[in-house]
Motif scaffolding. Sequence first.
Motif, mmCIF file in Angstrom:
data_model
loop_
_atom_site.group_PDB
_atom_site.id
_atom_site.type_symbol
_atom_site.label_atom_id
_atom_site.label_comp_id
_atom_site.label_asym_id
_atom_site.label_seq_id
_atom_site.Cartn_x
_atom_site.Cartn_y
_atom_site.Cartn_z
ATOM 1 N N ASN A 1 0.673 -1.925 -1.822
ATOM 2 C CA ASN A 1 1.206 -3.152 -2.418
ATOM 3 C C ASN A 1 0.908 -4.390 -1.577
ATOM 4 O O ASN A 1 0.825 -5.498 -2.116
ATOM 5 N N ARG A 2 0.754 -4.188 -0.273
ATOM 6 C CA ARG A 2 0.455 -5.342 0.568
ATOM 7 C C ARG A 2 -0.901 -5.942 0.198
ATOM 8 O O ARG A 2 -1.063 -7.166 0.181
ATOM 9 N N PHE B 1 -3.400 -2.141 13.464
ATOM 10 C CA PHE B 1 -4.316 -1.211 12.814
ATOM 11 C C PHE B 1 -4.247 -1.333 11.286
ATOM 12 O O PHE B 1 -5.267 -1.465 10.609
ATOM 13 N N LEU B 2 -3.018 -1.305 10.732
ATOM 14 C CA LEU B 2 -2.882 -1.379 9.291
ATOM 15 C C LEU B 2 -3.344 -2.735 8.753
ATOM 16 O O LEU B 2 -3.881 -2.819 7.640
ATOM 17 N N GLU C 1 5.961 4.033 3.021
ATOM 18 C CA GLU C 1 4.842 3.484 3.798
ATOM 19 C C GLU C 1 3.561 3.417 2.950
ATOM 20 O O GLU C 1 2.771 2.476 3.079
ATOM 21 N N VAL C 2 3.368 4.417 2.080
ATOM 22 C CA VAL C 2 2.215 4.368 1.186
ATOM 23 C C VAL C 2 2.356 3.204 0.205
ATOM 24 O O VAL C 2 1.382 2.489 -0.087
ATOM 25 N N ALA D 1 -7.377 -5.746 5.686
ATOM 26 C CA ALA D 1 -8.414 -6.783 5.626
ATOM 27 C C ALA D 1 -9.754 -6.195 5.198
ATOM 28 O O ALA D 1 -10.480 -6.790 4.386
ATOM 29 N N ARG D 2 -10.094 -5.017 5.733
ATOM 30 C CA ARG D 2 -11.359 -4.385 5.344
ATOM 31 C C ARG D 2 -11.347 -4.006 3.868
ATOM 32 O O ARG D 2 -12.331 -4.197 3.147
ATOM 33 N N ASN D 3 -10.232 -3.444 3.395
ATOM 34 C CA ASN D 3 -10.159 -3.033 1.992
ATOM 35 C C ASN D 3 -10.269 -4.228 1.047
ATOM 36 O O ASN D 3 -10.845 -4.129 -0.039
ATOM 37 N N ILE D 4 -9.707 -5.362 1.449
ATOM 38 C CA ILE D 4 -9.724 -6.546 0.590
ATOM 39 C C ILE D 4 -11.127 -7.118 0.476
ATOM 40 O O ILE D 4 -11.616 -7.412 -0.628
#
Length: 676
Positions: free
Chosen positions: A596-597, A230-231, A590-591, A236-239
């Motif tokens: 950062n990822r 999920f994350l 986690e945030v 991927a969508r945010n990028i």
Amino acid sequence: MRETAIAASPELTQAKQQLDQAQSQLDEQKAQTEQTLKTKEKELKTSIPQVRWYVQDRQSLGGFSALKSDLDPIQSLGNAFPVVFLVVAVMMSLTSMARMVEEDRSLIGTYVGLGYGRLAVASRYLLFALLACLIGGGLGLLAGFLGIPAFLLVVLQGMYVMPGVRLEYDWLYGSLGIALFVVGVLAANIYACVQEMRMTSAALMRPKAPRAGSRILLERIKPVWNRMGFLSKVTARNIFRFKSRLIMTVGGVAGCTALIVCGLAINDTVADLGIKQYRDIYQYDLMVVSADSDADAMHTKVESDGRVTSSLDVRIESGDLAISGGGDGNSGNSGSESIQLVAVPEKRLSDLGNMVTLQPVHSGILGTSSVGKKGSLKLEDDGVIVAQSAASVLGITAGSKVRLTNGDGVRATAKVSAVNRNLIGSDVYISETYYAKLFGKSSPSASNVSVSGESDTQTTEIASHVSVSGESDKQTGKTGGQLSVSAESDAQSTKSLTWNAMYAKLSGSDQSQTDYAESLEKDSSVTKAVSSAHMADSFKFDLMGAVVSLIVALAGGLALVVLFTLANTNVSERVREMATLKVLGFFDREVHHYVNREMMILTVMGVVLGLPLGRFVGGLLTMALNMPSLYFEVEVKPLSYVIAAAATMTFALLVQLFVNPVLDRIDPISSLKSVE
């Protein structure tokens, strides 16, 4: 009446006779003396050889040419690197200024609602942008016109004895640099203000609606998408949904990485110049040069020492190479280059490849070149082989017509049969038969012999400049030297060429070869002896190392600023999203990992794009750094790629240390509170 008075007096008559006799003797002796003087003048003219005068400008001074050769590549780099720095810096400035206007949309709406004019509201941001450009530009000009030149001047003063240097401001470059920033940033501000002020004041006072969801290309690749967590899908969508942020981040990181690679490429290229030239291209271990009158003694001396395993006798002269546009060789030339003319005996043309690696060079696109197979090039009687270092400066290719000047100053139009790979010095190889065809078989009486590859005690030279006229007068220089040997007689011989030099392969270690070359120079029959091993070990470019360090440091600083700016912008745009994650139960770590990822993935994408981009930009240095007697064959070692990638990733990790506290300070309640 005078004659009557003399005739009347016997004493006066006798005195007059004595005077006439003395005058006659004087005239006779004067005539004899004049005849003797004329005879002696003729004897003097016939006994003294004709004098050859060489008029040289300051370019021929070793110190001046050495300094100029150090400064030329810096000037070339100064014309290329600021463009990349400017593009990346303007991109970041545009992002920051546009983001500042977007963040103040509610304030802009309030001002508009209170009755302020749109121009008055926009002027607040335009004035801020203008002051930022002027203040930042002023500080940059101080660093650019005082700080960096002062640093380079300290390095130069450690290498040369220099007079006082006054740093001056260049109004064109300084004003143009600030003007580009002002125009770019103000244009971005105007565009952002116009976009925001198209809305009503009520719409501006509300938070900007999030972008509508959309599918990305990766979602259509089901085998990959279905196996992602999920994350990972959210990341991927945010990028890929926020394409402007993607382009800015990847482009900025790629540009900074490319600059680091390019700086390291310069360092690797310069570091390998001596090794490539004196261990790869020059296969001989020793080059010995003598005056024509001492050639036989020099050959006897070297052969009797028993150190030589194989040798090749050649004739070396210093000459000139120029582009020729006509058959006479005197018209159409648009440039010239000092060369080392190497004539090879006709019966031993095939042996030249055993002493010098002959590799044809073919011109490519954008000033690049490709090198052919070793040993595929041979010296023939239909043309000359020109060194790549000279050909690149003059724009010479195989088949070109050039004006060739030998050591006696005789000019002829020659055909270039091939361009040979050569990095240091400007050698032109010619067969004995073709030399005779161009200049005649007579051996030049006063020849200039150019010896490439001499080193200074403080900084390594590319060549030495030695004039021999009965005695040796040594002058060292960096950019290409000449060894002038003036013969005692101007009478020309009709015999074959005098082989005044020798290429030799020696037995023993590198140190023993260097010692042997030094011992040969003490022999009276040897004008110059150069050890290839010594030249390979001593060649260096101190000033270029300082410039490379400066470029890498500036590129690293720019990378840090780019990453911090983009990371801070990313967080400020997604405060409500981060607050929502905290409300849903995400811990601070986690945030951190969630945000950062994305930045790390974008950084990796920028690094992957920047590494080949840096190699491409480094390849263009060959075109930008054209210098007399030098050709920069760009070399990038694998370690340089690793260092560039590691430095960029380290900067990204360092930025995280500044961004994580910002994420921790996000208050979910105030961030999610509705403005209504």
